[in-house]
Design an enzyme around this catalytic site. Structure first.
Site, short mmCIF file in Angstrom:
data_model
loop_
_atom_site.label_atom_id
_atom_site.label_comp_id
_atom_site.label_asym_id
_atom_site.label_seq_id
_atom_site.Cartn_x
_atom_site.Cartn_y
_atom_site.Cartn_z
N ASP A 199 50.91 44.57 -17.04
CA ASP A 199 51.40 43.21 -16.89
C ASP A 199 50.98 42.44 -18.15
O ASP A 199 49.98 42.78 -18.79
CB ASP A 199 50.75 42.61 -15.64
CG ASP A 199 50.99 41.13 -15.54
OD1 ASP A 199 52.15 40.70 -15.61
OD2 ASP A 199 49.99 40.38 -15.40
N ARG A 200 51.74 41.41 -18.51
CA ARG A 200 51.40 40.66 -19.73
C ARG A 200 50.45 39.49 -19.44
O ARG A 200 49.30 39.48 -19.89
CB ARG A 200 52.68 40.15 -20.42
CG ARG A 200 52.47 39.69 -21.85
CD ARG A 200 53.67 38.91 -22.41
NE ARG A 200 53.70 37.53 -21.92
CZ ARG A 200 54.60 36.62 -22.28
NH1 ARG A 200 55.58 36.94 -23.10
NH2 ARG A 200 54.53 35.40 -21.80
N ASP A 201 50.95 38.52 -18.65
CA ASP A 201 50.22 37.25 -18.49
C ASP A 201 49.08 37.39 -17.49
O ASP A 201 49.28 37.77 -16.33
CB ASP A 201 51.18 36.15 -18.04
CG ASP A 201 52.30 35.93 -19.05
OD1 ASP A 201 52.03 36.07 -20.26
OD2 ASP A 201 53.43 35.64 -18.63
N SER A 254 60.09 34.48 -15.38
CA SER A 254 61.07 33.67 -14.66
C SER A 254 61.31 32.32 -15.33
O SER A 254 62.26 31.61 -14.97
CB SER A 254 60.61 33.44 -13.22
OG SER A 254 59.42 32.70 -13.19
MG LIG Z 1 49.99 38.44 -14.44
#
Ligand SMILES: [Mg+2]
Ligand SMILES: [Zn+2]
Length: 196
Positions: A13-15, A58
């Site tokens: 995952d990035r964030d 999103s």
């Molecule tokens: Mg995340």
């Protein structure tokens, strides 16, 4: 059966996992790696384990972030953390009903396909329950690295929980602490996430 097996790929995952979570960030100057991210990635690259990003964005669907801004942020991520072997990005929102937005498995399946490995050979690393659900739905091994915003129930429901990205790579490469990993994730032994 569990020890010393290299995964086909590790999908991050990035964030909130690779970089600090700045909601709907479109500013490359605000990209800040999470502690240990660079070294964790370096260890995987040295071990010839492909690394990829699987990220929900999103903000694009919401109109809060342009595709170009998103690309600039992702380019900054690679400047700071090195090149990734694949990027799988969902630019939809919940109401779009796509098959890629986590917790759906589409991003994991797409990244695995690009890397020519089975999703069952992949490890998915994330900071919230959506990441773990996507991993589970794709048949991958999920490892949660909680942050301050991770909810207690997400931690309790995670198949495996790591302290940080260093701990993730320890577990993934079985350098150390594999008995701990086995205790934390009995289902990985029962079901088996190895190649078949
Ligand atoms: Mg995340
Ligand atoms: Zn999507």
């Amino acid at each position: 059966m569990f020890e010393k097996r290299r995964p086909g790929a590790v999908l991050f995952d990035r964030d909130g996992t690779l970089i600090r979570d700045v909601p709907y960030n479109g500013d490359p100057n605000r990209v800040e790696p999470m502690p240990g991210a660079l070294e964790a990635l370096a260890r995987l690259r040295r071990a010839d384990v492909p690394v990829a990003v699987v990220t929900n964005q999103s903000g694009v669907a919401k109109g809060l972030l342009s595709p170009d801004e998103m690309d600039q942020v992702n380019a900054r991520v690679e400047e700071l953390l090195g090149p990734f072997d694949a990027w799988a990005i969902c630019v939809h929102d919940d109401a779009d009903g796509c098959t890629c937005r986590k917790p759906a498995p589409g991003l994991v399946i797409r990244a695995a396909a690009v890397l020519d490995v089975s999703p069952r050979d992949c490890v998915v690393v994330g900071d919230i329950g959506r990441d773990m659900e996507a991993a589970r739905a794709a048949g991958a091994r999920g490892i949660l690295v909680p942050t301050d915003v991770t909810r207690q129930e997400e931690i309790e429901q995670a198949p495996e929980v790591a302290d940080d990205l260093t701990d993730v790579v320890d577990r993934v490469l079985s350098d150390t602490a594999s008995p701990v990993a086995a205790i934390a994730a009995p289902w990985t032994r029962a079901i088996g996430w190895s190649r078949w």
